[in-house]
Structure formats: structure tokens, C-alpha cells
Design an enzyme around this catalytic site. Structure first.
Site, short mmCIF file in Angstrom:
data_model
loop_
_atom_site.label_atom_id
_atom_site.label_comp_id
_atom_site.label_asym_id
_atom_site.label_seq_id
_atom_site.Cartn_x
_atom_site.Cartn_y
_atom_site.Cartn_z
N ARG A 15 8.46 -10.24 -6.88
CA ARG A 15 7.15 -9.61 -7.14
C ARG A 15 7.35 -8.10 -7.11
O ARG A 15 7.46 -7.46 -8.14
CB ARG A 15 6.13 -10.08 -6.10
CG ARG A 15 4.70 -9.77 -6.47
CD ARG A 15 4.29 -8.32 -6.23
NE ARG A 15 4.32 -7.94 -4.81
CZ ARG A 15 4.09 -6.71 -4.39
NH1 ARG A 15 3.82 -5.72 -5.25
NH2 ARG A 15 4.16 -6.41 -3.10
N HIS A 75 1.42 -13.10 -4.95
CA HIS A 75 0.72 -11.85 -4.65
C HIS A 75 -0.42 -11.68 -5.65
O HIS A 75 -0.16 -11.57 -6.85
CB HIS A 75 1.73 -10.71 -4.79
CG HIS A 75 1.25 -9.42 -4.26
ND1 HIS A 75 0.81 -8.40 -5.06
CD2 HIS A 75 1.15 -8.97 -2.99
CE1 HIS A 75 0.47 -7.37 -4.30
NE2 HIS A 75 0.67 -7.69 -3.04
N ARG A 135 -3.21 -14.55 3.37
CA ARG A 135 -2.88 -13.21 3.88
C ARG A 135 -3.74 -12.18 3.18
O ARG A 135 -3.92 -12.24 1.96
CB ARG A 135 -1.41 -12.89 3.63
CG ARG A 135 -0.97 -11.61 4.33
CD ARG A 135 0.07 -10.83 3.55
NE ARG A 135 -0.48 -10.26 2.33
CZ ARG A 135 0.17 -9.36 1.58
NH1 ARG A 135 1.38 -8.98 1.91
NH2 ARG A 135 -0.39 -8.88 0.47
N HIS A 198 7.36 1.23 1.68
CA HIS A 198 8.11 1.86 0.58
C HIS A 198 9.06 2.93 1.12
O HIS A 198 8.91 3.42 2.23
CB HIS A 198 7.14 2.40 -0.47
CG HIS A 198 6.71 1.32 -1.41
ND1 HIS A 198 7.30 1.12 -2.62
CD2 HIS A 198 5.79 0.33 -1.26
CE1 HIS A 198 6.75 0.07 -3.21
NE2 HIS A 198 5.83 -0.43 -2.41
N HIS A 292 39.32 8.30 12.60
CA HIS A 292 38.62 7.02 12.47
C HIS A 292 39.60 5.86 12.33
O HIS A 292 39.48 4.83 12.99
CB HIS A 292 37.69 7.04 11.25
CG HIS A 292 36.48 7.88 11.43
ND1 HIS A 292 35.21 7.39 11.31
CD2 HIS A 292 36.35 9.19 11.72
CE1 HIS A 292 34.34 8.36 11.52
NE2 HIS A 292 35.00 9.47 11.77
C1 HCA Z 1 1.56 -2.09 -5.04
C2 HCA Z 1 1.10 -3.10 -4.03
C3 HCA Z 1 1.95 -3.24 -2.81
C4 HCA Z 1 1.32 -4.38 -2.02
C5 HCA Z 1 1.83 -4.60 -0.64
C6 HCA Z 1 1.13 -5.70 0.08
C7 HCA Z 1 1.97 -1.95 -1.98
O1 HCA Z 1 1.28 -0.94 -4.85
O2 HCA Z 1 2.16 -2.49 -6.04
O3 HCA Z 1 0.59 -6.59 -0.56
O4 HCA Z 1 1.12 -5.67 1.32
O5 HCA Z 1 3.03 -1.35 -1.83
O6 HCA Z 1 0.91 -1.57 -1.51
O7 HCA Z 1 3.28 -3.56 -3.17
CU CU Z 2 4.78 -2.25 -2.62
#
Ligand code: HCA
Ligand code: CU
Length: 375
Positions: A15, A75, A135, A198, A292
Site C-alpha cells: 500500500r 487501507h 482500525r 515517514h 576496526h
Molecule cells: C498518506 C496516508 C498515510 C496513512 C497512514 C495511516 C500517512 O498520506 O498516504 O493510515 O496510518 O502517512 O498518513 O500513509
Molecule cells: Cu504514509
């Protein structure tokens, strides 16, 4: 030592990973990746929404009905149409998201918090009638007002979701902030907590680890960390982070498969395995400088926090360079079946260093020098 007893990995290569610049998986590749991740042992595999494209819906059906051990989740937007389709395709879990930060609410959907909770309630009520994991994730969690967050999470928790998700959508959160926010959310809800981070500021794995320390139970990863922009926490990075602390934390996974899986996905998306990838970088166990190599040859643990053999990898000791030390030279000689006294090994090392100042060295040149010193 932490135990993170309830920890589960949610691999979202199929995804988030498909949102990576060069990724476009065929149905066969989606299935191959899902089967590899299942064999490795990730607890959850997240697939693209079936509403994304007709083939995505068919692939979700195929993979969800495959009888894999990993739970197949998809998702989706928090819309009845999308979740209905997800259920019809046989998804075992529905990972919904809704943007909650002021920035994204404005730029994306323009809904108020009350409206978000109201819509979520309708969708959750529908899902409660089906045997699926539910979720609810607040997109852009870390730019969302904390009071708003707690309100949304407590509402969906009370409505009976199995997990809430915290998403560092733009990679802005610091590890300490992740810890604090997860801990505060942990105190406010009963359900499980997922974290998705991220890597814009290079903190994805650190943040995911802090989320676990703060009480998160589920961590999103992708193979090699691929995803939107420069991606999210990598499977290998997360496994390495945990394994360095305690191998028992990752004992349930087939660790030797990891380099293969990284290699497979790298090839499919057309990128090399990054030089700094934990575990599968070609250099993950490559030792170079004299200090090392000497210590590593005496005791690998001096500069290795992970045992390469646990991942089907082996260490390499570089000798064809001017930073070489005489211990590494003597070791290379032994590999060639040449016995060198310490004095001879030191002299050979000095020759290699002087030669290396003038030329680019390769292994054959070094071996030639060593043969000259053979007794
Ligand atoms: C995106 C969505 C997501 C969703 C993450 C999640 C993000 O921006 O494409 O569902 O918890 O980074 O917010 O990947
Ligand atoms: Cu994301």
C-alpha cells in the site's frame, strides 16, 4: 530490557510502498511479495484500497483468500462505500484513515471534528456487523491539536475499534514527541495503538521505536522503507533496531529471508539496495580501517552489534586500501595459505599503504604483494 510482548509488524509495502515513485506492482508481484512477507512472518500485510482500481480489488480478493498466516488488511478512506468493498473482497481488517490536522482538513476535506466523529461512527457501526479488525487512523497526527486527537481517539475507542493509528504523515515528529504523544494516547484508550512514521527527517525507525516504548503495539513498515517521497520505517531497520536490543524480540521472524526480500523488492521497483540499509546493505558487515579489522578479527562483537549469520550474511574484511592494518593483511595471507610472521605482515602492510597512496588498489594487487612475502 523491553519485551514489547504485544508488538506486531504491519507491512505496508503493498500500500504505502506502492506510493513510492517507481513502484507499480503487477498482480503476480503483489502475490509474490505477500507470500514472501508471510513466510518471513510479519503479522499483518496492508494492501491498497480495493476502491483504488479494479485490479487492486481483484488482487485483494486473491491475497485475502490465500490462507496466509499474516492478516490481510486494506487501507481505505473512512467511507461506507470503501469499507463495504473491502469487506466484500474478504479483507480481514480495515485500516481507515481520516485527516485531522488543521492543514490537511482545510486542504483535503474541509470537515469539522464533529463531522469526522459522526462519519466514523456510521462506518464503525457497519463494520461491527462483520468479523474484521477495525482500525481508525488520524492522518497527520503530529500536526493535530492534542485535545482534538484525544477526543477523536477516545470516541472511536468507545465505538469499539480494535486499533487506532498515529501517523507521522509528513515525517516531522521527533522521537521524544512520538513517545510523549503515544504515552498520552495510551492513557486515554483501551484499544491497540498503531504507529506509521515517514522518514523525511531521517527519524522513521527511531520514531517507530519510541512509539513502542510509549505503548504502541503495531508498527508500520515497508520493505526498504519505500513509500511516498522518501518513504517510512523499513522492515530491515525495524528488525535491526529490535534485534540489537534483544534477539528474542525478533525470534519469531525468518530473519535469513530479509536480504532476499529486500533484494526482490529493490529489483521490482528498480532501485539498488541502499548502501545504508540495515542488514541487507552490501556493506552492512564490511570492515575497513585497521583498528576496526584488528578488533573484529579478534572478536566480531567489537564492531558488530548483529551477527551476520543470523541473517544469512557474512562479514567482509577489506585489505585493498591504504587504511589497512597488518592484522587484516596477515588474515588475508592465511586465507591464501601463506604464513606471514608479524614482521613480514607489518612490512607487507607498509607496502600496501605506500602503493595505495599512489594507485587505486584491488584485491589481486594486494595478493601479489603478499605472495612476495611468502616464506
Ligand atoms: C498518506 C496516508 C498515510 C496513512 C497512514 C495511516 C500517512 O498520506 O498516504 O493510515 O496510518 O502517512 O498518513 O500513509
Ligand atoms: Cu504514509
Amino acid at each position: 530490557m523491553p519485551t514489547f510482548e504485544r508488538m506486531a509488524l504491519v507491512d505496508t509495502t503493498l500500500r504505502e510502498g506502492e506510493q513510492f515513485a517507481t513502484a507499480r506492482f503487477s498482480s503476480a508481484q503483489r502475490l509474490a511479495i505477500a507470500e514472501a512477507l508471510d513466510a518471513f512472518g510479519v503479522e499483518y500485510i496492508e494492501l491498497t484500497s480495493p476502491a483504488a482500481s479494479p485490479q487492486s480489488a481483484r488482487d485483494l480478493e486473491t491475497i485475502a483468500r490465500r490462507g496466509l498466516r499474516s492478516r490481510i488488511v486494506t487501507h481505505v478512506r473512512c467511507h461506507l462505500d470503501d469499507v463495504r468493498l473491502a469487506v466484500e473482497c474478504g479483507a480481514q481488517g480495515v485500516n481507515m484513515l481520516y485527516a485531522t490536522s488543521a492543514q490537511l482538513r482545510q486542504a483535503s476535506h474541509g470537515r469539522s471534528l464533529d463531522q469526522i466523529v459522526e462519519e466514523a461512527a456510521a462506518v464503525i457501526a457497519y463494520l461491527k456487523g462483520h468479523a474484521v479488525d477495525i482500525r481508525f487512523s488520524a492522518e497527520d497526527t503530529f500536526r493535530t491539536d492534542l485535545a482534538d486527537l484525544l477526543r477523536i481517539y477516545s470516541s472511536v475507542d468507545a465505538l469499539g475499534v480494535h486499533r487506532i493509528g498515529l501517523a507521522d504523515t509528513v515525517g516531522i515528529a521527533t522521537p521524544r514527541q512520538v513517545y510523549d504523544t503515544v504515552a498520552q494516547v495510551r492513557a486515554a484508550v483501551r484499544c491497540d495503538i498503531e504507529f506509521h512514521g515517514h522518514n523525511d527527517a531521517g527519524c522513521a525507525v527511531a520514531n517507530a521505536f519510541c512509539a513502542l516504548e510509549g505503548g504502541a503495539t503495531h508498527i508500520d513498515v515497508t520493505v526498504l522503507g519505500i513509500g511516498e517521497r522518501n518513504g517510512i520505517a523499513s522492515l530491515g531497520g525495524m528488525v535491526a533496531r529490535l534485534a540489537t536490543l534483544d534477539q528474542a524480540l525478533v525470534a519469531r521472524y525468518d530473519l535469513a529471508m530479509l536480504p532476499q526480500i529486500d533484494g526482490m523488492v529493490a529489483e521490482i521497483v528498480g532501485v539498488p539496495i541502499p548502501f545504508d540499509a540495515p542488514i541487507s546493505s552490501p556493506y552492512a558487515w564490511h570492515h575497513k580501517a585497521g583498528m576496526h579489522t584488528n578488533a573484529v578479527l579478534n572478536d566480531p562483537r567489537s564492531y558488530e552489534v548483529l551477527d551476520p549469520a543470523a541473517f544469512g550474511r557474512s562479514r567482509t574484511v577489506a585489505v585493498a586500501h591504504r587504511l589497512v592494518g597488518w592484522h587484516a593483511v596477515a588474515e588475508r595471507a592465511r586465507e591464501l595459505g601463506i604464513y606471514l610472521s608479524e614482521a613480514a605482515a607489518r612490512q607487507a602492510a607498509a607496502r600496501i599503504k605506500a602503493f595505495g597512496d599512489e594507485h587505486e588498489l584491488d584485491g589481486a594487487m594486494v595478493d601479489d604483494i603478499l605472495y612476495e612475502y611468502a616464506e
